[in-house]
Structures are given as structure tokens and as C-alpha cells.
Design a protein around this motif. Sequence first.
Motif, PDB file in Angstrom:
ATOM      1  N   SER A  36      -4.422   4.679  -4.814  1.00  0.00           N
ATOM      2  CA  SER A  36      -3.363   3.762  -5.234  1.00  0.00           C
ATOM      3  C   SER A  36      -2.310   4.526  -6.014  1.00  0.00           C
ATOM      4  CB  SER A  36      -3.932   2.656  -6.126  1.00  0.00           C
ATOM      5  OG  SER A  36      -4.749   1.788  -5.398  1.00  0.00           O
ATOM      6  N   GLN A  37      -1.094   4.062  -5.908  1.00  0.00           N
ATOM      7  CA  GLN A  37      -0.032   4.645  -6.713  1.00  0.00           C
ATOM      8  C   GLN A  37      -0.287   4.354  -8.190  1.00  0.00           C
ATOM      9  OE1 GLN A  37       3.922   3.570  -5.402  1.00  0.00           O
ATOM     10  NE2 GLN A  37       3.429   3.962  -3.251  1.00  0.00           N
ATOM     11  N   HIS A  89      -4.942  -6.594  -3.025  1.00  0.00           N
ATOM     12  CA  HIS A  89      -4.934  -5.970  -4.351  1.00  0.00           C
ATOM     13  C   HIS A  89      -3.993  -6.739  -5.281  1.00  0.00           C
ATOM     14  CE1 HIS A  89      -4.661  -1.857  -6.651  1.00  0.00           C
ATOM     15  NE2 HIS A  89      -4.617  -2.883  -7.483  1.00  0.00           N
ATOM     16  N   ARG A  90      -2.804  -7.025  -4.802  1.00  0.00           N
ATOM     17  CA  ARG A  90      -1.810  -7.745  -5.621  1.00  0.00           C
ATOM     18  C   ARG A  90      -2.303  -9.147  -5.976  1.00  0.00           C
ATOM     19  NH1 ARG A  90       0.834  -9.856  -8.713  1.00  0.00           N
ATOM     20  NH2 ARG A  90       3.101  -9.967  -8.963  1.00  0.00           N
ATOM     21  N   ARG A 126      -1.385  -2.361   4.620  1.00  0.00           N
ATOM     22  CA  ARG A 126      -0.598  -3.422   3.976  1.00  0.00           C
ATOM     23  C   ARG A 126      -1.500  -4.575   3.558  1.00  0.00           C
ATOM     24  NH1 ARG A 126       2.496  -4.866   0.327  1.00  0.00           N
ATOM     25  NH2 ARG A 126       3.801  -6.700   0.717  1.00  0.00           N
ATOM     26  N   LEU A 127      -2.519  -4.878   4.353  1.00  0.00           N
ATOM     27  CA  LEU A 127      -3.467  -5.920   3.977  1.00  0.00           C
ATOM     28  C   LEU A 127      -4.154  -5.566   2.659  1.00  0.00           C
ATOM     29  CD1 LEU A 127      -5.091  -8.504   4.621  1.00  0.00           C
ATOM     30  CD2 LEU A 127      -6.667  -7.064   5.946  1.00  0.00           C
ATOM     31  N   LYS A 128      -4.503  -4.314   2.488  1.00  0.00           N
ATOM     32  CA  LYS A 128      -5.115  -3.888   1.230  1.00  0.00           C
ATOM     33  C   LYS A 128      -4.164  -4.113   0.054  1.00  0.00           C
ATOM     34  CE  LYS A 128      -8.593  -0.487   2.381  1.00  0.00           C
ATOM     35  NZ  LYS A 128      -8.996   0.925   2.337  1.00  0.00           N
ATOM     36  N   GLU A 129      -2.910  -3.763   0.243  1.00  0.00           N
ATOM     37  CA  GLU A 129      -1.936  -3.947  -0.832  1.00  0.00           C
ATOM     38  C   GLU A 129      -1.787  -5.419  -1.202  1.00  0.00           C
ATOM     39  OE1 GLU A 129       1.014  -0.121  -0.049  1.00  0.00           O
ATOM     40  OE2 GLU A 129       1.471  -2.047   0.906  1.00  0.00           O
ATOM     41  N   ILE A 130      -1.744  -6.282  -0.200  1.00  0.00           N
ATOM     42  CA  ILE A 130      -1.594  -7.716  -0.452  1.00  0.00           C
ATOM     43  C   ILE A 130      -2.794  -8.251  -1.232  1.00  0.00           C
ATOM     44  CG2 ILE A 130      -1.528  -9.991   0.650  1.00  0.00           C
ATOM     45  CD1 ILE A 130       0.053  -8.618   2.957  1.00  0.00           C
ATOM     46  N   LEU A 172      -1.313   0.700  -9.517  1.00  0.00           N
ATOM     47  CA  LEU A 172      -0.387  -0.249  -8.919  1.00  0.00           C
ATOM     48  C   LEU A 172      -0.940  -0.747  -7.584  1.00  0.00           C
ATOM     49  CD1 LEU A 172       2.956   1.689  -9.507  1.00  0.00           C
ATOM     50  CD2 LEU A 172       1.823   0.047 -11.035  1.00  0.00           C
ATOM     51  N   ALA A 173      -0.463  -1.907  -7.161  1.00  0.00           N
ATOM     52  CA  ALA A 173      -0.923  -2.502  -5.901  1.00  0.00           C
ATOM     53  C   ALA A 173      -0.144  -1.935  -4.719  1.00  0.00           C
ATOM     54  CB  ALA A 173      -0.797  -4.014  -5.965  1.00  0.00           C
TER      55      ALA A 173
END
Length: 222
Positions: free
Chosen positions: A141-142, A66-67, A60-64, A150-151
Motif C-alpha cells: 500500500s502507498q 480497503h477504503r 482496484r477492488l482491493k483499493e475500494i 493509504l487505501a
Amino acid sequence: MSNLIQYSVFDMDRTITQGGSYSPWLIYWAWHEAPWRLAFLPLSLLAGAAYVGKLVSRGRLKEINHRLLMGRRVPMDRIAPRAEGFARWMVPGRTFRGAQARIDAETAEGRTVVIATASYTFYVHAIAARLGVKHVIGTKSQRDASGAVLARLDGENCYDSAKRDMVAEALPPRETLHVRFFSDHHSDAPMFEWSDEGFAINPTPKLRALAETRGWQIIDWD
């Protein structure tokens, strides 16, 4: 062993590269594509604190991050040339000479070299190509219908036991293989245990102690 398919699997960050690659990639991207996003770095630090406090997972940290620093959606045709530029910045200047020499030696021995990393494959492929490595297993990543990145993670973060499982799924059946594994970090203990030969590269104290117990070779290169 001569009848087995021979693989040499390398972790990337701090094993091949002299430091981590994910944060430098995000800053490199933002600096070149959207410098205003660098204003989000304090929020990225807060997200890191939340991870340390076990409020968010590593994935989740990676997604945040990335976004914050890349955006919700980025076309791959924008990412590809930046990934090439980032790879030129990383290789050879920010990689261990010993790592490149060992990759070349493993290849010359007839072994299939694979990079298995928690970093995102959308930029790792460019780094791997400059190292002479064709095969990459990493965090994905999706993508949307157009192929834009996508993030959001696509599947597992390639870390700890998930890395072992992803490598096992990608490679031929285990009983047909002889596997060498190279890494600097104790989080890769599941991969070390799964492999036939382990090489602890510039190891963390925890990995050094584990390697001494398990009989894995310890190498301090460069």
C-alpha cells in the motif's frame, strides 16, 4: 544444484491458510477499530460484483474494499498491534498443519523460505513471523509522509504474472537459484513455470489438470 542458492516460495491464501485472508482481515479490522464500517459490507459486495463483471480490476477492488472497511488513511502504529492479533487468530488455528510442517522441513533443509502473496504485506508480515518465515513478497500500500497506510496500491497487485515478476526482482539472479514453488491456484501458473520444482497444494481443478500435464507434484494436505 549444490552450488545454487536454494529458495522455497509459498503462496499464502488457501496454500498455507485454510481460506483467504484479505476479507477476514478487513472484517477483523473493522470489528475491532470501527464497527460502524461494517455497514459498508453491502457496498463491498457491489464492488465484488463489479469485479466479476469486469468493470473494475482486482487491484482496484482491493483499493475500494480497503477504503470502505479500513478508511482512506490509517497510521501504521494502529495497524501493527491489530495485525499481531489477526496473526494469532490465523496461526495455528486457521492454517494447514501440513503447510507448517513443510515450511519447517524446507527451513531445516537449509532453504530460504519466502511467502509470495497477493495479500497486503502490512498484515502478512505478522502471519509470516508466526510461521517462522522471515521473507515476504506481497501487495504493498502507498504511505504518506508520516508512514500512514493509504487505501491505494503501491505498485502491482502481487498476482498472476505480476507475482512471478516481483519474486524474480526480489530474489538473486535466476541462474544462481534453485526454486521450489507451492500454491493452490491456477493463477500462479507463471510462478510454477518459472520455478524448478512445482507443488500443487490442494489444487483447484484447473491447477490439478495443469500439474498432471506439467509433472508438478500434487499434494493434498490436511
